[in-house]
Structure formats: C-alpha cells, structure tokens
Design a protein around this motif. Sequence first.
Motif, mmCIF file in Angstrom:
data_model
loop_
_atom_site.group_PDB
_atom_site.id
_atom_site.type_symbol
_atom_site.label_atom_id
_atom_site.label_comp_id
_atom_site.label_asym_id
_atom_site.label_seq_id
_atom_site.Cartn_x
_atom_site.Cartn_y
_atom_site.Cartn_z
ATOM 1 N N LYS A 195 0.893 -1.281 -0.166
ATOM 2 C CA LYS A 195 0.160 0.012 -0.055
ATOM 3 C C LYS A 195 0.915 1.209 -0.046
ATOM 4 N N PHE A 196 2.104 1.146 0.599
ATOM 5 C CA PHE A 196 2.962 2.204 0.989
ATOM 6 C C PHE A 196 3.402 2.678 -0.657
ATOM 7 N N ARG A 197 3.753 1.703 -1.479
ATOM 8 C CA ARG A 197 4.094 1.818 -2.982
ATOM 9 C C ARG A 197 3.164 2.538 -3.682
ATOM 10 N N SER A 198 1.704 1.919 -3.603
ATOM 11 C CA SER A 198 0.769 2.106 -4.433
ATOM 12 C C SER A 198 0.499 3.751 -4.113
ATOM 13 N N LEU A 199 0.580 4.228 -2.786
ATOM 14 C CA LEU A 199 0.077 5.697 -2.443
ATOM 15 C C LEU A 199 1.391 6.496 -3.110
ATOM 16 N N LEU A 200 2.729 6.077 -3.022
ATOM 17 C CA LEU A 200 3.808 6.857 -3.729
ATOM 18 C C LEU A 200 3.429 6.930 -5.036
ATOM 19 N N ASN A 201 3.098 5.879 -5.775
ATOM 20 C CA ASN A 201 2.980 6.005 -7.088
ATOM 21 C C ASN A 201 1.719 6.843 -7.734
ATOM 22 N N SER A 202 0.857 6.892 -6.943
ATOM 23 C CA SER A 202 -0.457 7.386 -7.275
ATOM 24 C C SER A 202 -0.667 8.965 -7.107
ATOM 25 N N SER A 203 0.207 9.650 -6.754
ATOM 26 C CA SER A 203 0.328 11.027 -6.226
ATOM 27 C C SER A 203 1.413 11.599 -7.094
ATOM 28 N N ALA A 204 1.538 12.774 -7.079
ATOM 29 C CA ALA A 204 2.870 13.521 -7.666
ATOM 30 C C ALA A 204 3.276 14.553 -6.541
ATOM 31 N N TRP A 205 4.457 14.732 -6.968
ATOM 32 C CA TRP A 205 5.247 15.944 -6.230
ATOM 33 C C TRP A 205 4.494 17.506 -6.584
ATOM 34 N N GLU A 206 4.398 18.483 -5.553
ATOM 35 C CA GLU A 206 3.928 19.653 -5.974
ATOM 36 C C GLU A 206 4.769 20.563 -5.132
ATOM 37 N N GLN A 207 4.872 21.844 -5.469
ATOM 38 C CA GLN A 207 5.404 22.968 -4.651
ATOM 39 C C GLN A 207 4.552 23.471 -3.610
ATOM 40 N N ASP A 208 4.865 23.640 -2.389
ATOM 41 C CA ASP A 208 4.254 24.366 -1.345
ATOM 42 C C ASP A 208 4.603 25.906 -1.546
ATOM 43 N N HIS A 209 3.436 26.664 -1.747
ATOM 44 C CA HIS A 209 3.631 27.932 -2.064
ATOM 45 C C HIS A 209 4.127 28.660 -0.981
ATOM 46 N N VAL A 210 3.944 28.116 0.322
ATOM 47 C CA VAL A 210 4.233 28.897 1.527
ATOM 48 C C VAL A 210 5.910 28.676 1.746
ATOM 49 N N THR A 211 6.235 27.260 1.714
ATOM 50 C CA THR A 211 7.762 26.992 1.957
ATOM 51 C C THR A 211 8.520 27.001 0.952
ATOM 52 N N GLY A 212 7.941 26.715 -0.192
ATOM 53 C CA GLY A 212 8.838 26.492 -1.432
ATOM 54 C C GLY A 212 9.280 25.331 -1.610
ATOM 55 N N HIS A 213 8.897 24.314 -0.715
ATOM 56 C CA HIS A 213 9.642 23.068 -0.706
ATOM 57 C C HIS A 213 8.591 22.336 -1.740
#
Length: 272
Positions: A195-213
């Motif tokens: 399930k950990f792998r499925s969650l990792l692959n099901s979503s993408a990385w996005e930029q936090d507008h507050v921290t910039g991370h």
Amino acid sequence: MLNPVFLNKTLSNALASSLHGNTAQAKNISFAISSVPQFFSQNACDSLDCLKLRYRVEWPVNVILTESRLSKYANVFSFLLQIKRVVWVLKDIWYTLKQDGQTYSEEKCPQLRQLLLYRHEMQHFVRVMQEYIANQAIHVTWVEFQESLNKVKNLDDICHTHGNYINSVEYRCLLSVKARPIMKVIKDIFCLILKFRSLLNSSAWEQDHVTGHMTHEAYNNLVKKFKSFKEYSRFLFKVVKKLASRGYQSHLQELLLRLDFNDFYSHTNKEP
C-alpha cells in the motif's frame, strides 16, 4: 504475466542456469494456474497465490512424494513468492525515490529523505525475513534431511524421513496451524508495504507556495502507513521474543536475533 507459455519459458530459462537444469527430473517441473480471480488486488500480498509450481511424480516416487506433501511444497512456494514480490516492490520504491532525488534537491524536498528512511526500515524487516527463511527453512532443514537419509534402512524409513523434512520446512516457514497468528501479522506487514508503494506512485510532487518546498500529495497517508508498519513490526517482535523465551520453536531465536540487530527493536520498544 500469467500466460502459461510465458511462465514455463521463464521456468525453463531459470532451470537452464541452475546446477540441475539438465537432469531428467527438471522436465517434471512446471507452472500451473489453479484459478484465475476476477480481479487482482495490487495491495494484497496473496494475489499471486493462484500461481502454483507443480512437479509431475511417477511411480515409484509417488510413494514418497504424495499429493499431501506436494501440497505443502506448493504452500512454501507461495510464501516464498510473496516475499520475493515484496522485495521487488521495495526495490521499485527505491528506484522511484532515487529518480525523484535526481529531480529535486534535498534542501527543496525534505520529505524525500524521510521517505527514504521509511523505505530503509521496511527493507530491513523484509531482508530479515528473507534471510531467515533462506537459512532456517531451506539450508538448515536440507542439511538435517541429508544427515537423516544416511540412517534410513528401508522404504518406510525414507517416507518417514521425507515427511519429517517437509513438515520441518513448513514449520520453520511459520506456515503451521499453530503459527497462523504470527503469519497473519507478517502478511499484514507485507500488505502495508504494498500500500505504501501504491500511495507513492498514485500521487505527484507539488510545490508548497508557503515554504517553497516540494511536497508529495500523499505524504500524510504515507506517514500513516509507515506508522502502522512500525506498530505491526514492533508487535511481531514482542510476540516472537515471548515465544522464544518460552522455548517454543527454538529456531525463532535466529529470527529474533536478526530482527533485533544492534538492539533496534529492544530500544524502540522502550520508547513511550
């Protein structure tokens, strides 16, 4: 993947690279599909249990390799396949996070390092299980079986010795009836990793507008899955430790030693 032609070709290639691939007995080994489910759950550790490794037995060997004993071999194969699948999944998680690390720097993506640490701890648990099975259930039992064969005097002794051997393999793989509660915890841990792998692959990385991370959309759920993994693995350690201290299944001492390498679980279990 479950195409019989593909599976048996893969098996033939594997046998060709083995020490006994050219023997007459190797021709008796084949894959079979017991039943095809309506759908496969990618997060179920037993989703490939429909795949069976079969051995065609002829007289007089069928006196020793009975159907009930072949069934036990099949159960052991299914469990080994589950472990191999989780090993592959953890490798895939590492490749995914490695590629993400090449795209985003550690300073801009602190969550990435944390996910790598989570993956490392899960890898430790699965590697321990794999090494324990390889040593206790495969190597040690085979050596004991060979030593016992030197003492047989007739066909009944051979049948009895072989029966003890496959029972010992099943016993040390924790596939016996008494060990079912332990096996359930182990399989639940495997499912959490899937399930950990499925969650990792099901979503993408996005930029936090507050921290910039860069943040992963499913990071909070990934943390929850890892916390569940940690709870289950700690619970398993406690159960195995208690059973080993009572002298139940002496071979569990090796599993306990491997799990608690550098007193990892002994230390974490003392934490509040």
